[in-house]
Scaffold this active site. Structure first.
Site, short mmCIF file in Angstrom:
data_model
loop_
_atom_site.label_atom_id
_atom_site.label_comp_id
_atom_site.label_asym_id
_atom_site.label_seq_id
_atom_site.Cartn_x
_atom_site.Cartn_y
_atom_site.Cartn_z
N GLN A 179 29.14 51.53 -0.20
CA GLN A 179 27.99 51.94 -0.46
C GLN A 179 27.69 52.77 -1.77
O GLN A 179 26.46 52.90 -2.33
CB GLN A 179 27.44 52.85 0.65
CG GLN A 179 27.20 51.96 2.13
CD GLN A 179 26.74 52.77 3.02
OE1 GLN A 179 27.29 53.40 4.08
NE2 GLN A 179 25.37 52.54 3.20
N HIS B 110 35.24 52.31 6.86
CA HIS B 110 33.75 52.14 6.70
C HIS B 110 33.23 50.93 6.30
O HIS B 110 32.54 50.53 5.58
CB HIS B 110 33.12 53.38 5.98
CG HIS B 110 31.68 53.46 6.46
ND1 HIS B 110 31.18 54.98 6.54
CD2 HIS B 110 30.71 52.93 6.61
CE1 HIS B 110 29.96 54.76 7.18
NE2 HIS B 110 29.52 53.65 6.74
N ASN C 160 34.72 54.23 11.43
CA ASN C 160 33.24 54.72 11.39
C ASN C 160 32.55 53.68 12.08
O ASN C 160 32.63 52.56 11.78
CB ASN C 160 32.58 54.94 9.87
CG ASN C 160 31.02 55.27 9.99
OD1 ASN C 160 30.79 56.03 10.30
ND2 ASN C 160 30.07 54.14 9.78
N GLU C 161 31.91 54.05 13.35
CA GLU C 161 31.17 53.23 13.77
C GLU C 161 31.41 52.07 14.50
O GLU C 161 31.09 51.00 13.89
CB GLU C 161 29.69 52.98 13.17
CG GLU C 161 29.08 54.40 12.94
CD GLU C 161 27.45 54.27 12.25
OE1 GLU C 161 26.94 55.23 12.37
OE2 GLU C 161 27.27 53.25 12.14
N GLU D 55 27.16 62.08 11.28
CA GLU D 55 25.92 61.60 10.58
C GLU D 55 24.62 61.85 11.11
O GLU D 55 24.50 61.95 12.34
CB GLU D 55 25.99 60.24 10.36
CG GLU D 55 27.19 59.69 9.44
CD GLU D 55 27.16 58.07 9.27
OE1 GLU D 55 26.14 57.39 9.72
OE2 GLU D 55 28.17 57.38 8.80
#
Length: 445
Positions: A26, A125, A169-170, A355
């Site tokens: 990102q 990520h 992540n997630e 987050e």
């Protein structure tokens, strides 16, 4: 407070850590430093997948501007920086190490420490090397060994300086959002692919934990995302739909990690598509960890979709105020979530809010960005968290998403989550009012 936060650092324990988070694809710029193509590059190159066909080729150019960005973290009096490593940068073809990639994370780590910032690593990520995606990606069990190898290369290089090391992540986004809903790379809508991705990412986590432990890491965890689900109406069908959503989104990964099982309501649809012998992986998946990262932004109202196949549900717009993502603002749901996780699964395990934040239609005017809505959002969620801590939930840190306005995946560059404004034409950084408010609230006296 109208122009700042009412909380202060002194309202929390001396060892409570405030931080900020980003992710590699990102912000870094995937076209720099020898990075190879990732499946996000190919997803974005396919018409209709991302807004304006935007990708992360340049992003915020953090690869070249990281020192400026770290100065902003230190300047806001933040304690931790949760960053991620790009798998496609470290291993462009999924097998061969790129020295430039590891050199970058080496420089980044040293620059954090020079500024007194504690590095919190996220190994993955979402940017898988395209070469591994070609071989089936998360559908193929071989990916779990490739990931463990990647983890080993990263931790051998920078692990000696990490404050904390997290694997993923997630995983819900890796599994469900990307393989069932098709909204993220690789953009599939396939229940068999979903079940395998949901399982293999956890197997990869377990193998990576073993690698991290073997390398001497003693502060290891994972970052999960959660959305409290409530029935849209009072009828039994909506209540059942909400429980199914809760099982898929909130219980699948927690159940495997802490109870060595998947929830019955989720298995009702996914079990026929899981790989053979999946139960034999549960001991590996449930390797002990030292903390759990919790990502949360909103809640969901869920209704039964009677004529649709499993999971036979749909999301319904709710009545609460919303962020620029259309997500309801619900600090009450956030507080419930933190308490529920501790009571139902993690007990005394340290928790980190890894987050929390909001997208806001921020505009730069006369060199300033007034994001009062973000200040209010963060204040409300920090207040909710503080109440839960006072009730005994062992929360040890709070992390704002995100440091910079950045590439918001399929939504391109249109949604601004940062406490620092980025002009995407010049890449100039401008701290927003929320950055200034954090600096004041977190000042040490």
């Amino acid at each position: 407070m109208a122009n700042g936060f009412s909380f202060r650092r002194s309202d929390f324990a001396d060892d409570f850590l405030f931080g900020v988070a980003t992710s590699a694809y990102q912000i870094e710029g995937a076209s720099f430093g020898g990075a190879g193509p990732s499946h996000w590059d190919t997803f974005a190159a396919t018409p209709g997948n991302t807004k304006n066909a935007e990708d992360g080729a340049v992003a915020c150019d953090h690869y070249h501007r990281y020192e400026t960005d770290l100065d902003l973290i230190a300047g806001a009096n933040l304690d931790t920086y949760r960053f991620s490593t790009s798998w496609a940068r470290v291993m462009p073809d999924g097998r061969t190490v790129n020295p430039e990639g590891l050199d970058f994370y080496d420089r980044l780590t040293d620059a954090m420490l020079e500024r007194g910032i504690k590095p919190m690593l996220t190994l993955h990520h979402w940017d898988m090397p395209a070469a591994l995606a070609d071989e089936g990606g998360w559908r193929n069990r071989a990916i779990t060994d490739h990931f463990a190898t990647f983890a080993g290369h990263v931790i051998d290089r920078i692990g000696d300086r990490m404050f904390a090391s997290g694997t993923f992540n997630e995983p819900w986004c890796i599994g469900w959002l990307s393989h069932f809903l098709g909204q993220h790379a690789p953009g599939l809508r396939d229940i068999r692919a979903t079940a395998r991705a949901m399982h293999h990412v956890l197997v990869a986590h377990g193998k990576a934990v073993d690698v991290l432990r073997a390398a001497g890491q003693d502060n290891v965890g994972i970052y999960l995302n959660f959305e409290p689900a409530e029935p849209a109406n009072g009828d039994d069908g909506d209540a059942e739909a909400a429980l199914t959503y809760h099982a898929i989104y909130n219980e699948w990964f927690l159940g495997a990690l802490f109870k060595k099982r998947y929830p019955r309501r989720a298995l009702a649809g996914l079990e026929p598509h899981l790989p053979e012998g999946w139960r034999d992986d549960m001991e590996l998946i449930a390797r002990p960890i030292d903390w759990l990262g919790i990502n949360n932004y909103t809640r969901k109202l869920v209704a039964r979709a009677a004529d649709a196949p499993w999971p036979s549900l749909e999301e319904v717009p709710g009545p609460l105020p919303k962020t620029d993502m259309g997500w309801e603002i619900s600090p009450e749901s956030f507080a419930w979530l933190l308490s529920w996780i501790a009571e139902s699964h993690t007990g005394d395990l340290p928790l980190i809010v890894s987050e929390n934040g909001m997208a806001n239609p921020d505009t730069l005017a006369d060199g300033r960005v007034d994001d009062a809505a973000r200040i209010a959002y963060l204040q409300a969620h920090i207040d909710a968290m503080k109440g839960v801590i006072e009730e005994g939930v062992p929360i040890k840190g709070y992390t704002v998403w995100s440091l910079l306005d950045n590439y918001e995946w399929a939504l391109g560059y249109g949604k601004r989550f940062g406490i620092v404004h980025v002009d995407y034409d010049t890449l100039e950084r401008t701290p927003k009012a929320s950055w200034h408010a954090l600096r004041d609230a977190l000042a040490r006296r």
